[in-house]
Scaffold this active site. Structure first.
Site, PDB file in Angstrom:
ATOM      1  N   ALA A 133       0.628  -1.701  -0.210  1.00 45.36           N
ATOM      2  CA  ALA A 133      -0.189   0.011   0.151  1.00 45.36           C
ATOM      3  C   ALA A 133       0.885   1.321   0.072  1.00 45.36           C
ATOM      4  O   ALA A 133       0.047   1.869  -0.311  1.00 45.36           O
ATOM      5  CB  ALA A 133      -1.033   0.017   1.285  1.00 45.36           C
ATOM      6  N   HIS A 189      -1.166   7.650   3.851  1.00 45.13           N
ATOM      7  CA  HIS A 189      -0.041   7.458   4.260  1.00 45.13           C
ATOM      8  C   HIS A 189       1.105   7.966   3.849  1.00 45.13           C
ATOM      9  O   HIS A 189       0.843   8.655   2.664  1.00 45.13           O
ATOM     10  CB  HIS A 189       0.505   5.632   3.372  1.00 45.13           C
ATOM     11  CG  HIS A 189      -0.353   4.149   3.765  1.00 45.13           C
ATOM     12  ND1 HIS A 189       0.431   3.939   4.911  1.00 45.13           N
ATOM     13  CD2 HIS A 189      -1.022   3.911   2.943  1.00 45.13           C
ATOM     14  CE1 HIS A 189      -1.452   3.413   4.992  1.00 45.13           C
ATOM     15  NE2 HIS A 189      -1.663   2.954   3.340  1.00 45.13           N
ATOM     16  N   ASN A 223       1.274  -3.394   8.249  1.00 48.04           N
ATOM     17  CA  ASN A 223       2.594  -3.520   7.707  1.00 48.04           C
ATOM     18  C   ASN A 223       3.625  -2.554   6.461  1.00 48.04           C
ATOM     19  O   ASN A 223       4.269  -3.010   6.108  1.00 48.04           O
ATOM     20  CB  ASN A 223       1.736  -4.822   6.699  1.00 48.04           C
ATOM     21  CG  ASN A 223       0.821  -6.190   6.775  1.00 48.04           C
ATOM     22  OD1 ASN A 223       1.785  -6.884   6.994  1.00 48.04           O
ATOM     23  ND2 ASN A 223       0.016  -5.496   7.453  1.00 48.04           N
TER      24      ASN A 223
END
Ligand SMILES: NC(=O)C1=CN([C@@H]2O[C@H](COP(=O)(O)OP(=O)(O)OC[C@H]3O[C@@H](n4cnc5c(N)ncnc54)[C@H](O)[C@@H]3O)[C@@H](O)[C@H]2O)C=CC1
Ligand SMILES: O=C([O-])CC(=O)C(=O)O
Length: 266
Positions: A123, A219, A189
Site C-alpha cells: 500500500a 500514508h 505492514n
C-alpha cells in the site's frame, strides 16, 4: 505460463483473482487457506479461477511461484517451507518480519532453497527511492498512517475509546516500526516495509492515527539523508471487502507477479 499458489483468499486474494483472470502468462492453480476459510475460498474460486484447487498447504508439485496475501501467521506456516523447497515467494504481510528472528529465518530458508523472497511495497510508494537512498546513508525516516476510525476496529486502538463516536483525529500509537507492525498486524505492514527499506524496524518512527475526517487510508513517509529528502503522501482507497486494506496492495502484488513473466520489468 507461470503456475501460482495463492495463500489467502480474502479481500486481497479475491481482488487479485479478478484482476489476473484473463492473464495468458499467469495461472493461479492452487489457493491455500486454513480449514475455516475453505468454503469461502471455494465460492470465490468457482467464478474467478475455476481451474484452481482449494487446499490447506502449498501443493508438493506443479507450483512455480507462491504469493502470500493471508496474514502474519501464513509466513511461518507456508512461506518458510515453500522457500526451503526452492519456490520463490512474494510476501504482502511484511509486518510479520517484526517478530524476533523471522527475517533471518526467511533469508536462511531462501538460501537453503536457492531462491528468493520478495517483500512487496504493497500500500506504500517510494520504496525504490528509500531503499536506494539507504546506500548513501539515511538520517531519519518517519511514517504516519492515518485511517478512518472503522479501519481500526479489532485492534488495540479500541482500548479506552469508542471508535464509532470518535469526533477528533486521535493518535492511537507512537513508537517504533517494530512495535507498530506487531501490535497492528493488519494495519501497519507498511510501517515494516518502510523500515526494512530504510533505517530498520527499531530506528523508524511511526505514528498511527484514527481520523473521522478522512475516508481514505493516508500514508505519509518523510525521509532525510545524504541523498537529500522526500515527503510522500498516499491517499489510498480501501477495498470494499476490508476497510483496513488499500486497493493498491492488490495492484502491487499483481505487478510483482507480472514482472516475473514480462520480458521487461518495471
Ligand atoms: N503490505 C501491505 O501494504 C499490506 C499487507 N496486508 C497483509 O495482507 C493480509 C491479507 O489482507 P486481506 O486480504 O485484506 O485480509 P482478509 O482478512 O480479507 O483475508 C485473509 C485471507 O487469508 C486467509 N488466511 C488467514 N490465515 C491464514 C493462514 N495462516 N494461512 C493461509 N491463509 C490464511 C483467510 O482465510 C482469508 O482468506 C493482511 O492480514 C496483512 O498482513 C494488508 C494490507 C496492506
Ligand atoms: O492497506 C493499507 O493501507 C495499509 C495496511 O493495511 C497495512 O500496512 O497493513
Amino acid at each position: 505460463m507461470m503456475r501460482v499458489a495463492l495463500i489467502g483468499c480474502g479481500a486481497i486474494g479475491t481482488s487479485m483473482l479478478e484482476l489476473i483472470q484473463g492473464d495468458a502468462t499467469l495461472a493461479v492453480v492452487a489457493i491455500v487457506v486454513p480449514d475455516f476459510g475453505v468454503a469461502a475460498a471455494r465460492a470465490a474460486v468457482a467464478t474467478l479461477a475455476p481451474g484452481a484447487e482449494v487446499v490447506t498447504s502449498v501443493p508438493a508439485a506443479g507450483i512455480d511461484l507462491v504469493v502470500e496475501a493471508a496474514g502474519h501467521a501464513a509466513i511461518e506456516a507456508h512461506v518458510l517451507p515453500a522457500l526451503k523447497r526452492g519456490l520463490p515467494c512474494i510476501v504482502a504481510s511484511v509486518g510479520a518480519l517484526s517478530a524476533a528472528g523471522l527475517a533471518e529465518q526467511l533469508e536462511q530458508a531462501a538460501q537453503a532453497g536457492q531462491t528468493q523472497v520478495q517483500l512487496i511495497a504493497g500500500a506504500i510508494g517510494a520504496i525504490d527511492a528509500l531503499a536506494a537512498a539507504r546506500a548513501g546513508g539515511l538520517d531519519a525516516v518517519r511514517y504516519t498512517g492515518r485511517k478512518p476510525p472503522q479501519a481500526w476496529t479489532g485492534t488495540p486502538a479500541e482500548q479506552g475509546r469508542d471508535l464509532a463516536t470518535l469526533a477528533l483525529e486521535t493518535v492511537i500509537f507512537e513508537g517504533s516500526a517494530r512495535e507498530a507492525a506487531s501490535l497492528y498486524p493488519k494495519n501497519a505492514n507498511v510501517a515494516a516495509t518502510v523500515s526494512l527499506a530504510g533505517l530498520g524496524l527499531d530506528r523508524t518512527r511511526v505514528r498511527l492515527i484514527a481520523d473521522p475526517g478522512v475516508t481514505e487510508n493516508v500514508h505519509v513517509v518523510e525521509a532525510e539523508g545524504a541523498f537529500g529528502s522526500f515527503e510522500l503522501t498516499m491517499r489510498n482507497k480501501a477495498l470494499a471487502a476490508n476497510p483496513k486494506t488499500s486497493a493498491l496492495t492488490v495492484y502491487s502484488a499483481v505487478r510483482a507477479m507480472r514482472n516475473r513473466v514480462a520480458p521487461m520489468a518495471i
